[in-house]
Design a protein around this motif. Structure first.
Motif, PDB file in Angstrom:
ATOM      1  N   ILE A 187     -36.749  47.707 107.712  1.00 27.09           N
ATOM      2  CA  ILE A 187     -37.513  48.869 107.235  1.00 27.09           C
ATOM      3  C   ILE A 187     -36.887  49.420 105.949  1.00 27.09           C
ATOM      4  CG2 ILE A 187     -38.113  51.280 107.746  1.00 27.09           C
ATOM      5  CD1 ILE A 187     -38.402  50.405 110.714  1.00 27.09           C
ATOM      6  N   ALA A 188     -35.542  49.517 105.957  1.00 30.26           N
ATOM      7  CA  ALA A 188     -34.840  50.039 104.784  1.00 30.26           C
ATOM      8  C   ALA A 188     -35.084  49.149 103.560  1.00 30.26           C
ATOM      9  CB  ALA A 188     -33.348  50.131 105.077  1.00 30.26           C
ATOM     10  N   ASN A 189     -35.057  47.829 103.750  1.00 26.58           N
ATOM     11  CA  ASN A 189     -35.282  46.903 102.636  1.00 26.58           C
ATOM     12  C   ASN A 189     -36.699  47.019 102.076  1.00 26.58           C
ATOM     13  OD1 ASN A 189     -32.706  45.806 102.533  1.00 26.58           O
ATOM     14  ND2 ASN A 189     -33.155  44.242 104.061  1.00 26.58           N
ATOM     15  N   VAL A 190     -37.682  47.145 102.978  1.00 30.71           N
ATOM     16  CA  VAL A 190     -39.082  47.281 102.539  1.00 30.71           C
ATOM     17  C   VAL A 190     -39.258  48.592 101.765  1.00 30.71           C
ATOM     18  CG1 VAL A 190     -41.468  47.572 103.326  1.00 30.71           C
ATOM     19  CG2 VAL A 190     -40.017  45.846 104.393  1.00 30.71           C
ATOM     20  N   LEU A 191     -38.690  49.681 102.305  1.00 35.25           N
ATOM     21  CA  LEU A 191     -38.808  50.981 101.631  1.00 35.25           C
ATOM     22  C   LEU A 191     -38.126  50.959 100.265  1.00 35.25           C
ATOM     23  CD1 LEU A 191     -38.275  53.503 104.587  1.00 35.25           C
ATOM     24  CD2 LEU A 191     -40.422  52.841 103.484  1.00 35.25           C
ATOM     25  N   THR A 315     -26.901  39.127  91.452  1.00 33.30           N
ATOM     26  CA  THR A 315     -25.794  38.392  90.840  1.00 33.30           C
ATOM     27  C   THR A 315     -26.138  36.912  90.683  1.00 33.30           C
ATOM     28  OG1 THR A 315     -24.189  39.928  91.765  1.00 33.30           O
ATOM     29  CG2 THR A 315     -23.358  37.776  91.127  1.00 33.30           C
ATOM     30  N   ILE A 316     -26.802  36.355  91.699  1.00 27.03           N
ATOM     31  CA  ILE A 316     -27.171  34.936  91.635  1.00 27.03           C
ATOM     32  C   ILE A 316     -28.170  34.700  90.503  1.00 27.03           C
ATOM     33  CG2 ILE A 316     -28.356  33.092  92.921  1.00 27.03           C
ATOM     34  CD1 ILE A 316     -27.098  34.282  95.477  1.00 27.03           C
ATOM     35  N   GLY A 317     -28.817  35.773  90.065  1.00 27.17           N
ATOM     36  CA  GLY A 317     -29.689  35.618  88.903  1.00 27.17           C
ATOM     37  C   GLY A 317     -31.113  36.110  89.093  1.00 27.17           C
ATOM     38  N   PHE A 318     -31.421  36.647  90.274  1.00 24.19           N
ATOM     39  CA  PHE A 318     -32.744  37.238  90.486  1.00 24.19           C
ATOM     40  C   PHE A 318     -32.808  38.563  89.731  1.00 24.19           C
ATOM     41  CE2 PHE A 318     -32.143  34.395  93.903  1.00 24.19           C
ATOM     42  CZ  PHE A 318     -33.348  34.135  94.527  1.00 24.19           C
ATOM     43  N   GLY A 319     -33.990  39.001  89.347  1.00 24.90           N
ATOM     44  CA  GLY A 319     -34.130  40.340  88.761  1.00 24.90           C
ATOM     45  C   GLY A 319     -33.993  41.395  89.843  1.00 24.90           C
ATOM     46  N   ASP A 320     -33.929  42.682  89.446  1.00 25.92           N
ATOM     47  CA  ASP A 320     -33.792  43.777  90.420  1.00 25.92           C
ATOM     48  C   ASP A 320     -34.881  43.720  91.487  1.00 25.92           C
ATOM     49  OD1 ASP A 320     -31.668  44.576  88.988  1.00 25.92           O
ATOM     50  OD2 ASP A 320     -32.476  46.504  88.340  1.00 25.92           O
ATOM     51  N   ASP A 321     -36.120  43.538  91.046  1.00 22.46           N
ATOM     52  CA  ASP A 321     -37.272  43.521  91.941  1.00 22.46           C
ATOM     53  C   ASP A 321     -37.205  42.327  92.887  1.00 22.46           C
ATOM     54  OD1 ASP A 321     -39.507  44.981  92.559  1.00 22.46           O
ATOM     55  OD2 ASP A 321     -40.849  43.580  91.547  1.00 22.46           O
ATOM     56  N   ALA A 322     -36.939  41.161  92.322  1.00 23.63           N
ATOM     57  CA  ALA A 322     -36.883  39.936  93.123  1.00 23.63           C
ATOM     58  C   ALA A 322     -35.733  39.979  94.117  1.00 23.63           C
ATOM     59  CB  ALA A 322     -36.737  38.723  92.206  1.00 23.63           C
ATOM     60  N   SER A 323     -34.635  40.630  93.725  1.00 26.88           N
ATOM     61  CA  SER A 323     -33.480  40.672  94.634  1.00 26.88           C
ATOM     62  C   SER A 323     -33.789  41.535  95.856  1.00 26.88           C
ATOM     63  CB  SER A 323     -32.238  41.182  93.912  1.00 26.88           C
ATOM     64  OG  SER A 323     -32.359  42.537  93.575  1.00 26.88           O
ATOM     65  N   LEU A 324     -34.518  42.644  95.657  1.00 23.24           N
ATOM     66  CA  LEU A 324     -34.916  43.465  96.810  1.00 23.24           C
ATOM     67  C   LEU A 324     -35.890  42.703  97.706  1.00 23.24           C
ATOM     68  CD1 LEU A 324     -35.260  47.047  95.280  1.00 23.24           C
ATOM     69  CD2 LEU A 324     -33.677  46.340  97.056  1.00 23.24           C
ATOM     70  N   MET A 325     -36.777  41.920  97.089  1.00 19.41           N
ATOM     71  CA  MET A 325     -37.732  41.128  97.867  1.00 19.41           C
ATOM     72  C   MET A 325     -36.998  40.075  98.698  1.00 19.41           C
ATOM     73  SD  MET A 325     -40.935  41.245  98.362  1.00 19.41           S
ATOM     74  CE  MET A 325     -41.217  40.565  99.982  1.00 19.41           C
ATOM     75  N   SER A 326     -35.965  39.474  98.108  1.00 19.86           N
ATOM     76  CA  SER A 326     -35.168  38.478  98.838  1.00 19.86           C
ATOM     77  C   SER A 326     -34.477  39.123 100.039  1.00 19.86           C
ATOM     78  CB  SER A 326     -34.111  37.873  97.922  1.00 19.86           C
ATOM     79  OG  SER A 326     -34.711  37.321  96.791  1.00 19.86           O
ATOM     80  N   ALA A 327     -34.042  40.379  99.864  1.00 19.54           N
ATOM     81  CA  ALA A 327     -33.405  41.106 100.967  1.00 19.54           C
ATOM     82  C   ALA A 327     -34.404  41.378 102.089  1.00 19.54           C
ATOM     83  CB  ALA A 327     -32.813  42.411 100.454  1.00 19.54           C
ATOM     84  N   VAL A 328     -35.660  41.620 101.731  1.00 15.12           N
ATOM     85  CA  VAL A 328     -36.712  41.803 102.737  1.00 15.12           C
ATOM     86  C   VAL A 328     -36.885  40.507 103.534  1.00 15.12           C
ATOM     87  CG1 VAL A 328     -39.187  42.189 103.084  1.00 15.12           C
ATOM     88  CG2 VAL A 328     -37.924  43.624 101.472  1.00 15.12           C
ATOM     89  N   ILE A 329     -36.844  39.381 102.833  1.00 12.14           N
ATOM     90  CA  ILE A 329     -36.998  38.079 103.508  1.00 12.14           C
ATOM     91  C   ILE A 329     -35.876  37.876 104.523  1.00 12.14           C
ATOM     92  CG2 ILE A 329     -36.938  35.560 103.164  1.00 12.14           C
ATOM     93  CD1 ILE A 329     -38.211  36.175 100.338  1.00 12.14           C
ATOM     94  N   THR A 330     -34.615  38.137 104.111  1.00 14.26           N
ATOM     95  CA  THR A 330     -33.504  37.975 105.061  1.00 14.26           C
ATOM     96  C   THR A 330     -33.627  38.968 106.218  1.00 14.26           C
ATOM     97  OG1 THR A 330     -32.091  39.417 103.718  1.00 14.26           O
ATOM     98  CG2 THR A 330     -31.851  37.062 103.369  1.00 14.26           C
ATOM     99  N   CYS A 398     -30.690  32.491 104.620  1.00 16.00           N
ATOM    100  CA  CYS A 398     -31.571  32.842 105.745  1.00 16.00           C
ATOM    101  C   CYS A 398     -31.181  32.093 107.021  1.00 16.00           C
ATOM    102  CB  CYS A 398     -33.032  32.531 105.403  1.00 16.00           C
ATOM    103  SG  CYS A 398     -33.758  33.725 104.254  1.00 16.00           S
ATOM    104  N   ILE A 399     -30.832  30.809 106.895  1.00 13.93           N
ATOM    105  CA  ILE A 399     -30.400  30.041 108.074  1.00 13.93           C
ATOM    106  C   ILE A 399     -29.089  30.628 108.612  1.00 13.93           C
ATOM    107  CG2 ILE A 399     -29.675  27.760 108.923  1.00 13.93           C
ATOM    108  CD1 ILE A 399     -31.490  26.542 106.714  1.00 13.93           C
ATOM    109  N   TYR A 400     -28.235  31.047 107.694  1.00 13.49           N
ATOM    110  CA  TYR A 400     -26.974  31.699 108.080  1.00 13.49           C
ATOM    111  C   TYR A 400     -27.252  33.008 108.835  1.00 13.49           C
ATOM    112  CZ  TYR A 400     -22.998  34.804 107.441  1.00 13.49           C
ATOM    113  OH  TYR A 400     -22.013  35.714 107.655  1.00 13.49           O
ATOM    114  N   VAL A 401     -28.150  33.832 108.275  1.00 18.18           N
ATOM    115  CA  VAL A 401     -28.495  35.113 108.917  1.00 18.18           C
ATOM    116  C   VAL A 401     -29.065  34.869 110.313  1.00 18.18           C
ATOM    117  CG1 VAL A 401     -30.079  37.090 108.808  1.00 18.18           C
ATOM    118  CG2 VAL A 401     -28.805  36.413 106.774  1.00 18.18           C
ATOM    119  N   ALA A 402     -29.907  33.842 110.452  1.00 18.70           N
ATOM    120  CA  ALA A 402     -30.475  33.505 111.771  1.00 18.70           C
ATOM    121  C   ALA A 402     -29.362  33.150 112.756  1.00 18.70           C
ATOM    122  CB  ALA A 402     -31.459  32.347 111.644  1.00 18.70           C
ATOM    123  N   GLY A 403     -28.401  32.349 112.295  1.00 19.09           N
ATOM    124  CA  GLY A 403     -27.282  31.974 113.169  1.00 19.09           C
ATOM    125  C   GLY A 403     -26.510  33.180 113.657  1.00 19.09           C
ATOM    126  N   PHE A 404     -26.273  34.125 112.765  1.00 17.37           N
ATOM    127  CA  PHE A 404     -25.571  35.355 113.142  1.00 17.37           C
ATOM    128  C   PHE A 404     -26.428  36.196 114.084  1.00 17.37           C
ATOM    129  CE2 PHE A 404     -24.838  39.888 112.604  1.00 17.37           C
ATOM    130  CZ  PHE A 404     -23.465  39.989 112.834  1.00 17.37           C
TER     131      PHE A 404
END
Length: 524
Positions: A187-191, A315-330, A398-404
């Motif tokens: 929820i926090a990532n989406v917001l 840091t890996i190279g995504f823009g600000d917007d894309a990095s938040l979207m990636s966090a939503v995916i995880t 994402c596979i790592y996050v699933a394992g955890f």
């Protein structure tokens, strides 16, 4: 088996399974209580996202913003390395550590419900201050109040769930707490994703102030929830506890379980100082687990991913917007994998999930380290990153996050909350929360500096600990699936290593298993 499992003593085992059903009453009660995890999850998700929002950095951490702007083409590893920014994130965990020590006494003497209520009110106050913050000191005071709230909630909610749940479903219902944490993060990532787009640059206020909503949920929830029979007996409300136990289990025949709860309470009353009692030899296995499980949980490296997922992807190279979207995916992966754990924990057992998750995390950390190392090298300057490369990194994360999320995530809270005998339960759970918060604080405090200095080797640093913790689980953690909470002593007595500590104990005087422990036969 090396870890020792449930003892098999054939027909000689006089342990009687307690009767009881998974009633709608107890299911709804546990769902409401598990919402206590929302406040912790929301905070983990919100703080990482807010610290990538340009207006927030410009207002409170201008030096970080200037450094980030100036470093566009240079070392990507070090652009967020700021002790003040890190203090904003990690001050919460120091406060949670302090409050969990106080929460132990509140939980034991006044009940689990009141501890949850304090948690909700303190978190609400912190969210209010953060939402209206004008200076860095207001942010840090707000964060500390949030931390006090988290300390109370994390101390009381897992205990509450383990005591309310029928033992056959204890794993699944307790993991509701971890599910709430993951939902809070999502929820926090989406917001954050949407609030970052608000024109005028005040979206961060909504992100931080939004923490008032989960705070209200746990505050109101704590007012309507019943107390656990264990807690009621502990405070002398014996007859009310018997009636409550009948209602929770959905059957009238609760004599066996009730007798054991009363015996556990009588044993606990012989203990004047549960903190000092924890140091006794017979509680060595419990103290070891209360320290090492949360220690290892933090050193899986998950908080690196979750706190700083937006920072990491940026840091890996995504823009600000894309990095938040990636966090939503995880975040979505995190919730989905926690549901897998709820399904499997009482079927496959705790040990299987711990070990499978460990192998999965280890492989992913090695791959992510190799990917980041190949592109960023030691200079931290990746040049142009191809799209397939960024997608590959996110996939393995994402596979790592699933394992955890189906192993160390939920089980790091479940296993400690179900193994402690009543006389040391509140104190031992405080040790569990305190260790968790100490290392969450430490990891949060040093992560950005470690990223700057260790670079891609940071993932290998955490991979090393995943190997160590998996070996520890294999040899030293017994299976606790399907064991009634007041009968957990048999698990230690049948273990190849821990039996030497508990067998020598005198259980007739304040011991772990009270009257019942004496008639569980030894595994021969």
């Amino acid at each position: 088996m090396a870890g020792g499992g449930v003892i098999g003593v054939g027909g000689g085992d006089s342990r009687k399974p307690y009767p009881g059903n998974l009633t709608p009453y107890v299911t709804i009660t546990c769902i409401v209580a598990a919402m206590g995890g929302l406040i912790f999850g929301y905070d983990i998700g919100i703080s990482g996202g807010v610290t990538t929002m340009t207006p927030f950095l410009q207002k409170f951490f201008r030096k970080v913003w200037e450094k980030k702007e100036a470093d566009k083409s240079t070392n990507q590893y070090c652009q967020y390395d700021s002790q003040t920014l890190t203090m904003f994130t990690s001050s919460l965990y120091l406060a949670a550590l302090l409050s969990s020590l106080v929460a132990s006494t509140v939980t034991r003497r006044l009940g689990r419900k009141l501890s949850m209520l304090f948690g909700g009110l303190l978190f609400f106050a912190g969210a209010l201050i953060n939402g209206f913050a004008k200076a860095v000191w207001m942010l840090i005071v707000g964060r500390m109040l949030l931390g006090f709230g988290v300390g109370f909630a994390n101390q009381s909610v897992p205990l509450y769930l383990s005591e309310m749940a029928p033992y056959k479903y204890r794993g699944a219902l307790n993991i509701g707490f971890q599910l709430s944490i993951t939902v809070g993060i999502l929820i926090a990532n989406v917001l954050n994703y949407f609030f970052a787009k608000i024109k005028g640059g005040w979206g961060w206020r909504l992100s931080l102030g939004g923490a008032m909503v989960p705070a209200l949920i746990i505050t109101v929830g704590s007012l309507v929830l019943p107390d656990t029979p264990n807690s009621m007996i502990e405070r002398g409300q014996t007859e009310e506890a018997r009636a409550k136990l009948k209602k929770i289990r959905g059957v009238d025949d609760v004599d066996e379980e009730f007798k054991d709860l009363v015996a556990a309470s009588d044993a606990s009353k012989l203990v004047d100082h549960p903190w000092a009692n924890l140091l006794q030899r017979k509680y060595r296995p419990h103290l070891t687990m209360a320290i090492l499980i949360p220690f290892f949980q933090q050193l899986t490296g998950i908080n690196v991913i979750m706190f700083y997922a937006p920072v990491l992807f940026n840091t890996i190279g995504f823009g600000d917007d894309a990095s938040l979207m990636s966090a939503v995916i995880t975040g979505i992966v995190n919730v989905g994998a926690t549901l897998v754990s709820i399904y499997g924990v009482d079927k496959w057992g705790r040990r299987f999930l711990f070990l499978e998750g460990g192998v999965q995390m280890l492989i992913c950390q090695a791959v992510v380290a190799a990917c980041i190392g190949a592109k960023f090298g030691v200079s931290g300057n990746p040049g142009d990153l191809p799209k397939w490369y960024a997608i590959a990194v996110v996939l393995f994360i994402c596979i790592y996050v699933a394992g955890f999320a189906w192993s160390w995530g939920p089980l790091g809270w479940l296993v400690p909350s179900e193994i402690f005998p009543l006389e040391i339960r509140s104190a031992a759970q405080s040790v569990n929360v305190s260790v968790n918060m100490i290392f969450t604080f430490a990891v949060a405090q040093v992560f950005l500096s470690m990223l700057c200095h260790l670079k891609f080797g940071l993932f290998l640093f955490f991979a090393f600990f995943v190997v160590v913790m998996s070996i520890f689980v294999y040899y030293f953690l017994p299976e606790t699936k399907g064991i009634p909470i007041e009968e957990m002593n048999q698990v230690w007595r049948s273990h190849w290593y821990w039996s030497r500590f508990v067998e020598e104990a005198d259980y007739s005087n304040g011991g772990m298993e009270m009257s019942k422990g004496n008639h569980v036969p030894k595994n021969v």
